[in-house]
Every structure is written in C-alpha cells, then in structure tokens.
Motif scaffolding. Structure first.
Motif, PDB file in Angstrom:
ATOM      1  N   PRO A   1     -25.702 -12.833 -16.156  1.00 54.42           N
ATOM      2  CA  PRO A   1     -25.565 -12.254 -14.814  1.00 54.42           C
ATOM      3  C   PRO A   1     -25.166 -10.779 -14.826  1.00 54.42           C
ATOM      4  CG  PRO A   1     -23.717 -13.696 -15.275  1.00 54.42           C
ATOM      5  CD  PRO A   1     -24.719 -13.885 -16.387  1.00 54.42           C
ATOM      6  N   ARG A   2     -24.770 -10.245 -15.982  1.00 52.32           N
ATOM      7  CA  ARG A   2     -24.465  -8.810 -16.044  1.00 52.32           C
ATOM      8  C   ARG A   2     -25.690  -7.967 -15.722  1.00 52.32           C
ATOM      9  NH1 ARG A   2     -22.313  -8.011 -21.870  1.00 52.32           N
ATOM     10  NH2 ARG A   2     -23.924  -9.566 -22.205  1.00 52.32           N
ATOM     11  N   PHE A   3     -26.885  -8.547 -15.851  1.00 53.43           N
ATOM     12  CA  PHE A   3     -28.113  -7.794 -15.660  1.00 53.43           C
ATOM     13  C   PHE A   3     -28.845  -8.162 -14.367  1.00 53.43           C
ATOM     14  CE2 PHE A   3     -27.467  -8.314 -20.282  1.00 53.43           C
ATOM     15  CZ  PHE A   3     -27.121  -7.004 -20.565  1.00 53.43           C
ATOM     16  N   VAL A   4     -28.255  -9.000 -13.523  1.00 49.65           N
ATOM     17  CA  VAL A   4     -28.919  -9.420 -12.291  1.00 49.65           C
ATOM     18  C   VAL A   4     -28.935  -8.271 -11.287  1.00 49.65           C
ATOM     19  CG1 VAL A   4     -26.894 -10.382 -11.091  1.00 49.65           C
ATOM     20  CG2 VAL A   4     -29.153 -11.349 -10.674  1.00 49.65           C
ATOM     21  N   LYS A   5     -30.000  -8.234 -10.497  1.00 52.72           N
ATOM     22  CA  LYS A   5     -30.170  -7.206  -9.477  1.00 52.72           C
ATOM     23  C   LYS A   5     -30.287  -7.878  -8.105  1.00 52.72           C
ATOM     24  CE  LYS A   5     -32.583  -4.084 -12.603  1.00 52.72           C
ATOM     25  NZ  LYS A   5     -32.961  -4.741 -13.818  1.00 52.72           N
ATOM     26  N   ALA A   6     -30.031  -7.110  -7.062  1.00 56.90           N
ATOM     27  CA  ALA A   6     -30.179  -7.622  -5.699  1.00 56.90           C
ATOM     28  C   ALA A   6     -31.608  -8.131  -5.523  1.00 56.90           C
ATOM     29  CB  ALA A   6     -29.862  -6.538  -4.681  1.00 56.90           C
ATOM     30  N   GLY A   7     -31.736  -9.300  -4.894  1.00 55.98           N
ATOM     31  CA  GLY A   7     -33.035  -9.922  -4.679  1.00 55.98           C
ATOM     32  C   GLY A   7     -33.352 -10.999  -5.701  1.00 55.98           C
ATOM     33  N   GLN A   8     -32.687 -10.963  -6.856  1.00 54.90           N
ATOM     34  CA  GLN A   8     -32.870 -12.014  -7.851  1.00 54.90           C
ATOM     35  C   GLN A   8     -31.946 -13.178  -7.519  1.00 54.90           C
ATOM     36  OE1 GLN A   8     -32.126  -9.577 -11.464  1.00 54.90           O
ATOM     37  NE2 GLN A   8     -34.148 -10.298 -12.115  1.00 54.90           N
ATOM     38  N   CYS A   9     -32.148 -14.301  -8.202  1.00 52.00           N
ATOM     39  CA  CYS A   9     -31.327 -15.489  -7.977  1.00 52.00           C
ATOM     40  C   CYS A   9     -30.582 -15.874  -9.247  1.00 52.00           C
ATOM     41  CB  CYS A   9     -32.180 -16.665  -7.507  1.00 52.00           C
ATOM     42  SG  CYS A   9     -32.834 -16.435  -5.844  1.00 52.00           S
ATOM     43  N   VAL A  10     -29.468 -16.568  -9.047  1.00 53.07           N
ATOM     44  CA  VAL A  10     -28.668 -17.104 -10.141  1.00 53.07           C
ATOM     45  C   VAL A  10     -28.386 -18.566  -9.848  1.00 53.07           C
ATOM     46  CG1 VAL A  10     -27.576 -14.916 -10.791  1.00 53.07           C
ATOM     47  CG2 VAL A  10     -26.522 -16.350  -9.046  1.00 53.07           C
ATOM     48  N   ARG A  11     -28.071 -19.321 -10.895  1.00 52.55           N
ATOM     49  CA  ARG A  11     -27.649 -20.708 -10.704  1.00 52.55           C
ATOM     50  C   ARG A  11     -26.368 -20.908 -11.495  1.00 52.55           C
ATOM     51  NH1 ARG A  11     -29.525 -24.142 -15.133  1.00 52.55           N
ATOM     52  NH2 ARG A  11     -30.812 -22.853 -16.483  1.00 52.55           N
ATOM     53  N   ASN A  12     -25.565 -21.855 -11.049  1.00 55.04           N
ATOM     54  CA  ASN A  12     -24.300 -22.150 -11.701  1.00 55.04           C
ATOM     55  C   ASN A  12     -24.496 -23.282 -12.693  1.00 55.04           C
ATOM     56  OD1 ASN A  12     -21.621 -22.412 -12.401  1.00 55.04           O
ATOM     57  ND2 ASN A  12     -21.054 -23.503 -10.554  1.00 55.04           N
ATOM     58  N   VAL A  13     -24.182 -23.032 -13.951  1.00 58.70           N
ATOM     59  CA  VAL A  13     -24.268 -24.066 -14.971  1.00 58.70           C
ATOM     60  C   VAL A  13     -22.876 -24.451 -15.462  1.00 58.70           C
ATOM     61  CG1 VAL A  13     -26.607 -23.459 -15.696  1.00 58.70           C
ATOM     62  CG2 VAL A  13     -24.644 -22.380 -16.825  1.00 58.70           C
ATOM     63  N   GLY A  14     -21.848 -23.993 -14.750  1.00 53.63           N
ATOM     64  CA  GLY A  14     -20.472 -24.325 -15.099  1.00 53.63           C
ATOM     65  C   GLY A  14     -20.122 -25.734 -14.657  1.00 53.63           C
TER      66      GLY A  14
END
Length: 144
Positions: free
Chosen positions: A65-78
């Motif tokens: 996630p250090r490289f994520v930009k606005a408009g991209q998506c992330v998911r939680n794997v915790g």
C-alpha cells in the motif's frame, strides 16, 4: 599499537552490529480506526495461499500500500478484529477505493481522521507512521 588495533576492532564490531540491528528489525504495523467496527475492512478469503509480505522495500509494481494512488483499490488481508494489512487489489466487492492520499508526516489516528474528514464519501481511513516522516502517509478509503 595493540590498543589502537583493539579499539578499532571493537568499533567495527559495534558499528556492524548496529547496522545489522537497524536493517533487520520490522516496522510497527500501521493502525486504523478502531471506533468504526461496523465499517472495518473484513479479511477476504484468499483463493490460494498468499505469499508472505516482503521485508525489503518493494518495487513500485508491488501490491504494497505504500505505492497505492488515488483511484486504485486495496483489500484487507489482516486478521478479523486485528490490525489491518492492506494490499493493492483490483476494484471489486470487499475492496476499498482510495479516494485521497496524504503523503508526509502523520501523528496517528487523530491526524488521519482530521485529514479524511475533509474528503467527501470516505468510510474508512488508514495510516502508516514510520520513523522516517517522509515515508508516512494517510489513505482515505471508501468501502465498495
């Protein structure tokens, strides 16, 4: 001469040990908003085992996630109820769209909440606070 040589050996061993310690230790995991339990990212069941996270800085094509930009998506794997662990992912169900990214020094939860309060439509926030303030960031997220 022997005293100088012995001092030099002690300094080299001590310096090498310090460098090894600093390079080998892990950063503390970033925190998320614990008061938003109903909107907390839920862990997603992976279709196949996910590889362990790299300990060295990853290239920009990484899912870090250090490289994520606005408009991209992330998911939680915790783990459920634990600290979130985000990975960049294709946008879809059970993901979070990054509405805004604030780079630079953050002081933690209150700072993240204050920054994201100005972002229309956000449902969650995530921050990363490292010892190097230039690596800090806040993500304002919207659940999909």
């Amino acid at each position: 001469m022997i005293a100088v040589l012995a001092t030099l050996v002690v300094l080299l061993l001590g310096g090498g040990s310090l460098v090894w310690y600093l390079l080998d230790r892990d950063e503390p995991p970033p925190a998320a908003d614990p008061t938003r339990s109903t909107a907390e990212p839920a862990p997603e069941e992976p279709a196949s085992p996910t590889p362990p996270a790299p300990t060295a800085p990853a290239p920009e094509s990484s899912a870090d996630p250090r490289f994520v930009k606005a408009g991209q998506c992330v998911r939680n794997v915790g783990p459920a109820g634990g600290k979130p662990k985000l990975l960049i992912a294709p946008c879809g169900p059970k993901t979070y769209e990054v509405l805004r990214r604030f780079d630079g020094q953050t002081s933690g939860e209150k700072d993240a909440e204050t920054k994201c309060a100005k972002v229309t439509g956000y449902t969650n926030w995530y921050f990363f606070d490292s010892q190097l303030d230039t690596l800090d960031f806040v993500l304002c997220l919207k659940a999909r």
